[in-house]
Motif scaffolding. Structure first.
Motif, PDB file in Angstrom:
ATOM      1  N   ASN A 265     -14.671 -14.670  -8.911  1.00 11.03           N
ATOM      2  CA  ASN A 265     -14.619 -13.458  -8.805  1.00 11.03           C
ATOM      3  C   ASN A 265     -14.842 -12.630 -10.211  1.00 11.03           C
ATOM      4  OD1 ASN A 265     -14.474 -13.211  -6.134  1.00 11.03           O
ATOM      5  ND2 ASN A 265     -12.484 -12.941  -5.902  1.00 11.03           N
ATOM      6  N   GLU A 266     -13.886 -13.049 -11.031  1.00 13.13           N
ATOM      7  CA  GLU A 266     -13.925 -12.928 -12.527  1.00 13.13           C
ATOM      8  C   GLU A 266     -15.515 -12.970 -13.252  1.00 13.13           C
ATOM      9  OE1 GLU A 266      -9.875 -13.164 -11.048  1.00 13.13           O
ATOM     10  OE2 GLU A 266     -11.492 -14.700 -11.358  1.00 13.13           O
ATOM     11  N   GLU A 269     -17.907 -10.389 -11.404  1.00  9.47           N
ATOM     12  CA  GLU A 269     -17.474  -8.978 -11.113  1.00  9.47           C
ATOM     13  C   GLU A 269     -18.428  -8.190 -11.736  1.00  9.47           C
ATOM     14  OE1 GLU A 269     -13.606  -6.039 -11.818  1.00  9.47           O
ATOM     15  OE2 GLU A 269     -13.622  -8.087 -12.684  1.00  9.47           O
ATOM     16  N   ASP A 283     -13.988   1.822  -8.321  1.00 14.86           N
ATOM     17  CA  ASP A 283     -13.252   0.427  -8.258  1.00 14.86           C
ATOM     18  C   ASP A 283     -11.859   0.263  -7.412  1.00 14.86           C
ATOM     19  OD1 ASP A 283     -14.764  -1.110  -9.861  1.00 14.86           O
ATOM     20  OD2 ASP A 283     -13.952   0.035 -11.701  1.00 14.86           O
ATOM     21  N   GLN A 284     -11.262   1.658  -7.372  1.00 12.58           N
ATOM     22  CA  GLN A 284      -9.978   1.739  -6.393  1.00 12.58           C
ATOM     23  C   GLN A 284     -10.088   1.557  -4.866  1.00 12.58           C
ATOM     24  OE1 GLN A 284      -7.728   5.371  -6.828  1.00 12.58           O
ATOM     25  NE2 GLN A 284      -5.872   4.177  -6.514  1.00 12.58           N
ATOM     26  N   GLU A 285     -11.447   2.197  -4.595  1.00 13.48           N
ATOM     27  CA  GLU A 285     -11.860   2.206  -3.351  1.00 13.48           C
ATOM     28  C   GLU A 285     -12.257   0.756  -2.911  1.00 13.48           C
ATOM     29  OE1 GLU A 285     -14.802   4.132   0.145  1.00 13.48           O
ATOM     30  OE2 GLU A 285     -14.676   4.959  -1.958  1.00 13.48           O
ATOM     31  N   TYR A 287     -11.186  -1.839  -4.312  1.00 11.33           N
ATOM     32  CA  TYR A 287      -9.950  -2.861  -4.019  1.00 11.33           C
ATOM     33  C   TYR A 287      -9.317  -2.557  -2.637  1.00 11.33           C
ATOM     34  CZ  TYR A 287      -5.048  -4.265  -4.647  1.00 11.33           C
ATOM     35  OH  TYR A 287      -4.082  -5.056  -4.219  1.00 11.33           O
ATOM     36  N   PHE A 288      -9.126  -1.579  -2.280  1.00 14.68           N
ATOM     37  CA  PHE A 288      -8.716  -1.228  -0.781  1.00 14.68           C
ATOM     38  C   PHE A 288      -9.463  -1.595   0.236  1.00 14.68           C
ATOM     39  CE2 PHE A 288      -6.365   2.312  -3.260  1.00 14.68           C
ATOM     40  CZ  PHE A 288      -4.929   1.681  -3.116  1.00 14.68           C
ATOM     41  N   GLU A 290     -11.533  -4.099   0.137  1.00 13.95           N
ATOM     42  CA  GLU A 290     -11.273  -5.715  -0.042  1.00 13.95           C
ATOM     43  C   GLU A 290      -9.917  -6.266   0.533  1.00 13.95           C
ATOM     44  OE1 GLU A 290     -13.964  -7.382  -3.202  1.00 13.95           O
ATOM     45  OE2 GLU A 290     -12.742  -5.818  -4.047  1.00 13.95           O
ATOM     46  N   GLN A 291      -9.019  -5.434   0.187  1.00 13.04           N
ATOM     47  CA  GLN A 291      -7.782  -5.798   0.819  1.00 13.04           C
ATOM     48  C   GLN A 291      -7.381  -5.613   2.519  1.00 13.04           C
ATOM     49  OE1 GLN A 291      -5.106  -6.985  -0.984  1.00 13.04           O
ATOM     50  NE2 GLN A 291      -6.618  -7.336  -2.305  1.00 13.04           N
ATOM     51  N   SER A 296     -16.470  -7.548   1.116  1.00 11.03           N
ATOM     52  CA  SER A 296     -16.273  -8.677   0.287  1.00 11.03           C
ATOM     53  C   SER A 296     -17.698  -8.830  -0.584  1.00 11.03           C
ATOM     54  CB  SER A 296     -16.406  -9.752   1.466  1.00 11.03           C
ATOM     55  OG  SER A 296     -17.574  -9.960   2.038  1.00 11.03           O
TER      56      SER A 296
END
Length: 392
Positions: A265-266, A269, A283-285, A287-288, A290-291, A296
């Motif tokens: 992933n790193e 990215e 990026d924040q959306e 992240y959520f 993906e959580q 994916s």
């Protein structure tokens, strides 16, 4: 070594270069290519641009003849007709000629010009997913009276762009294999169309009956943003699929920055920024999502053996895939899944120029009822972006 004059027709259709010969380009032919790039219909514009790129890529095999030939071999022939100038150039310089134009071949034989058969059409893209027409009033009436008749011999899921004599778009239809149908328009303000070809792309992207979607075209034409926005709508608003999978082959233009630490992933990215920039929350959306298991990221190297269900796959920068990788991604589709291949074949990295999976997929899959294809043209990113289009 033969010096072989190439006419406009053959350049538009494509041919294989024989390194034992030198190919001659007249200034008249170059002017015709320039005219078609600007004033031709959608397919003709594409073919003219393709021909110019082909000449640039094989510039060592071409020689430019800039003389303005005056037709003197027969006083009855029009001096302004390019074919006659081609004949005159062959006579004056002892050029051989290669062409697919039967009338030009016949005229060349009349004057004893050596004809060289082309070595076959190059494996290149000529299908753009739509056809533009400017019918008369009677032809237009006949079309709408017989929507179940394939008057213009369209392939399944090919679009018909109907224009008036001034180039204004009157209507857009898609031949679904049985009849001409109206396009599906954007049901939300989050999916905005900038032109009639984007309307066609949205129609494909929102259609569950078309699980294989190929959105190709120039930089800045809207391929990625439309793919992302329609995928989000299909998953979050309509529930047509449970997940979105972003796929990208991690190669790119420019210099590498060297060894990158971290896991998969790193390391990859940065390659997914073109997707994530089109999420409202960035990026924040991402992240959520993906959580929650809704979003994916994947690269083709790790996809072998996967079976992907209830997912819409967005494969961006698909011009950097060979045939094997296109097949690998496509054969992952399981029940209730779809795939979007988005790419600009003009920006293909060198290792994929001679084995371009996106172009091969368009050529081989066109007309399949499960496949929708549209090649976008106009750069809608900005006026400043368009300035760099001349740097070919």
């Amino acid at each position: 070594m033969k010096r072989i004059l190439v006419d406009t027709n053959l350049l538009l259709e494509g041919f294989e270069i024989n390194n034992e010969h030198k190919y001659i380009l007249l200034s008249h032919v170059n002017r015709e290519l320039d005219k078609h790039k600007v004033h031709g219909d959608g397919e003709l514009k594409f073919k003219a641009r393709r021909a110019v790129r082909f000449i640039e890529e094989h510039q060592d095999n071409f020689e430019f003849d800039v003389k303005d030939y005056k037709v003197s071999f027969d006083e009855d022939f029009d001096n302004n007709y390019t074919d006659n100038k081609i004949i005159q150039a062959c006579i004056d310089n002892g050029y051989s000629l290669t062409t697919n134009d039967l009338l030009l071949k016949q005229k060349a034989r009349m004057y004893g010009i050596d004809l060289v058969e082309s070595d076959g059409k190059v494996s290149d893209l000529s299908y753009v997913g739509y056809r533009e027409i400017a019918p008369s009033d009677s032809e237009l009436a006949l079309l709408y009276e017989n929507l179940k008749k394939n008057t213009y011999n369209l392939l399944t899921n090919q679009f018909l762009i109907i224009k008036n004599n001034h180039g204004f778009v009157l209507d857009k239809l898609r031949w679904n294999g049985e009849e001409h149908v109206k396009l599906k328009h954007s049901p939300t303000k989050k999916i905005k169309s900038m032109n009639h070809l984007q309307d066609c792309a949205i129609d494909i992207l929102l259609n569950k009956e078309i699980p294989i979607k190929i959105i190709a075209g120039n930089y800045g034409s809207g391929k990625t943003i439309l793919s992302v926005k329609t995928a989000l709508y299909n998953v979050l608003d309509k529930g047509n699929y449970a997940k979105i999978m972003m796929v990208r082959n991690p190669i790119g233009s420019g210099k590498e920055i060297g060894y990158l630490s971290g896991g998969k992933n790193e390391k990859t990215e940065g390659f997914f920024k073109p997707f994530i920039q089109h999420l409202d929350g960035g990026d924040q959306e991402a992240y959520f999502l993906e959580q929650r298991g809704v979003l994916s990221r994947e690269i083709p190297f790790y996809m072998k053996g996967l079976s992907i269900e209830d997912t819409i796959i967005i494969c961006d920068e698909a011009e950097d895939l060979d045939v094997k990788l296109i097949r690998l991604i496509g054969t992952r589709l399981s029940s209730n899944s779809a795939v979007i291949f988005a790419g600009d074949y003009n920006q293909t990295e060198n290792e994929y120029k001679n084995n371009n999976g996106l172009m091969r997929a368009i050529d081989k899959l066109k007309g399949n009822p499960l496949v929708g294809i549209v090649v976008l043209e106009e750069d809608v990113r900005s006026n400043a972006s368009k300035v760099f289009a001349c740097l070919e």
